[in-house]
Enzyme design. Sequence first.
Site, short mmCIF file in Angstrom:
data_model
loop_
_atom_site.label_atom_id
_atom_site.label_comp_id
_atom_site.label_asym_id
_atom_site.label_seq_id
_atom_site.Cartn_x
_atom_site.Cartn_y
_atom_site.Cartn_z
N GLY A 109 -4.46 1.65 -3.17
CA GLY A 109 -3.85 2.98 -3.16
C GLY A 109 -4.94 4.03 -3.05
CB ALA A 149 -6.44 -5.11 -6.71
CD GLU A 150 -9.64 -3.01 -6.62
OE1 GLU A 150 -9.01 -3.17 -5.54
OE2 GLU A 150 -10.23 -3.93 -7.17
CB THR A 151 -4.95 3.45 -7.53
OG1 THR A 151 -3.87 2.50 -7.46
CG2 THR A 151 -4.49 4.78 -6.98
CG HIS A 186 -10.22 -2.48 -0.70
ND1 HIS A 186 -10.83 -2.89 -1.86
CD2 HIS A 186 -8.91 -2.40 -0.96
CE1 HIS A 186 -9.90 -3.06 -2.79
NE2 HIS A 186 -8.75 -2.77 -2.27
#
Length: 85
Positions: free
Chosen positions: A22, A45-47, A74
């Site tokens: 995100g 997994a990550e924002t 990413h």
Amino acid sequence: MKFPLYWIDAFTDRAFHGNPAGVVPLDTWPEAALMQRIAFENGLAETAFFVRTGPDRFHLRWFTPELEMDLCGHAVLYLRGEITA
């Protein structure tokens, strides 16, 4: 309070492939607890959250559903390729 959220698929040119993250552009920083809740709600997994600090400069913060991270590569790739264009 509303924030735009971009769901990106890094490392691919096809939807629903690659590594999802995100990305949330902000004008100013909200409380870290709010960003943490947003990351938890996204379930990714990550924002990544960012605030523009200059013409080609950004301050970045990354959250998993459990904690704030030092880096999320990413999401940075997305910012480099899309947001700064």
